[in-house]
Design a protein around this motif. Sequence first.
Motif, short mmCIF file in Angstrom:
data_model
loop_
_atom_site.label_atom_id
_atom_site.label_comp_id
_atom_site.label_asym_id
_atom_site.label_seq_id
_atom_site.Cartn_x
_atom_site.Cartn_y
_atom_site.Cartn_z
N THR A 11 4.02 0.74 2.40
CA THR A 11 4.13 -0.61 3.15
C THR A 11 4.60 -1.57 2.15
O THR A 11 3.84 -1.88 1.32
N ARG B 41 7.42 -0.85 6.98
CA ARG B 41 6.59 0.64 6.83
C ARG B 41 7.28 1.64 6.89
O ARG B 41 8.20 1.60 7.75
N GLU C 297 -0.36 7.23 -8.94
CA GLU C 297 -0.29 5.76 -9.02
C GLU C 297 0.32 5.09 -10.11
O GLU C 297 1.38 4.16 -10.22
N ARG D 95 0.52 5.64 0.55
CA ARG D 95 -0.37 6.94 0.71
C ARG D 95 0.30 8.19 0.62
O ARG D 95 1.47 8.20 1.13
N SER E 102 0.84 -1.15 0.06
CA SER E 102 -0.03 -0.07 0.01
C SER E 102 0.79 1.31 0.12
O SER E 102 2.09 1.28 0.24
#
Length: 535
Positions: free
Chosen positions: A420, A429, A503, A402, A400
């Motif tokens: 992560t 992380r 992304e 962010r 993941s």
Amino acid sequence: MSRVWIYDTTLRDGTQGEGISLTVDDKLKIATHLDKLGVDYIEAGWPGSNPKDLEFFQRCHTLQLTHAKITAFGSTRRVGINVEDDPNLQSLIAANTDVITIYGKTWSFQVEEALRTSLESNLELIYDSVRYLKSFNREVIFDAEHFFDGYKQNQEYAISCLLEAQRAGADSIVLCDTNGGSLPHEIAAAVTDVCGKLQVPVGIHTHNDGELAVANSLVAVSAGATHIQGTINGFGERCGNANLCSILPNLMLKMGKQCLRAKEDLALLTSTAHYVSEIANVPPSRSQPFVGASAFAHKAGMHVNAIAKNPETYESISPDQVGNHRRILISELSAGDNLVYKANELGFQVDRQNPKTRKMLQEIKDLEYKGYQFESAEASLELLIYETFAPEADRFELLSFRVTSERSPMQESLAEAQVTLRINSHVFRSTATGLGPVNALDHAMRKALATEYPSVNSTHLVDYKVRVLDGSDGTAAKVRVLIETTNGVHSWTTIGVSENIIEASCEALVDSFEYFLIKFDAKHARGELAESVSV
């Protein structure tokens, strides 16, 4: 085998190209590379024209050259000034080079319109200047400026200028197509005529305004010229000079001429071309013959099938002869042969009937339909091959991410990224900040990966490109991101596609790190990976 002398003017005529500027240190570095390539002369500049060239000639004597002769460039004496009093000629002598090249007018129109002097006076300028420089025991090359235009308009006078330079003691005389407007048959006829009238070696200096500089140089050699002037990558004023990167292979491999120190030196050509582009901060042309990235790139399935059987089917020379390499491109137009060739190149022994081969080819076609373009991102393509035939090659997985970006009136914008990763069955992380979201993601991924793979800190991003694939969707349009990365020795390009630019960038970053770890990480890369996998 007849000898043709190679005279490189990248550091003088090449720097007159638009957007090209070299420091003194740049010129010293390039001169060293040109000497390693094996050119005979390096025309380094005009010592009387600017402080930069003056400094170069003061420092160039510290270079440990093994073959090339550094050459100073200037003009004949000015009208109405004695040679002893001409500052240009004095600066040429003070440069203390073994070779001096001076240019003089040979087109009657230029003599009368540019110099504003008589034709007879111009002959005196040529004779006096060459004679004076020869009195200092220097090799003197006379560049006959605008010769071919002059030959067409007033042949007798143009030839008389050459004869005057020869009478004064010029060691060689170079015919210049200064405006670049001559055609090959005109060059051939004029060079043949001149070679029949002169006793000294004849050279050729062409410009590319008609896209004929290389062709004109080669026909001049066929007509008797034994000295070629040109630049690396064809750099030069207007449309450029004759490109030595094309001239040298044609002369040596196709015309059987002896150039450079040895035939083996030609293998340094591609690296020299790229080095000069890098120093000049000019992106190398991918489509440049012999040394470009696409010079030996094959895309059509029929071509690749034939190349696999015998490279001579679609290559006029072997890429290693000029220090380049063959590339097999894979796209939605590719046949299975392209994929098989590329996989075999990586060490996987596969064939077209392999189910994984057919499945991967379909996957590539589907991805390119969505906007991916693997011709421009060969590193991502190689990763697809590894994922298909050796999935255990993966070094990590992005679970993941962010990204937040904040800006207030009181401070510059700041981006923060949280990622992560699963690395070797362990979850890591990390959080990092950056000047923008992509920079923050790069820092965060690098921070996590460095716990297991510290070598990632040797890599850095050198280029980042974004292309909107369909502008009709406005800000919701899909974008393609290409990221080029280097570890200082190798460079590779990866790709990401998404409606979300962050992304897409993240996808390209993941591929970049993954590719580095598989291919170049000394501790963890599996050099024998492909050979150990049964497919």
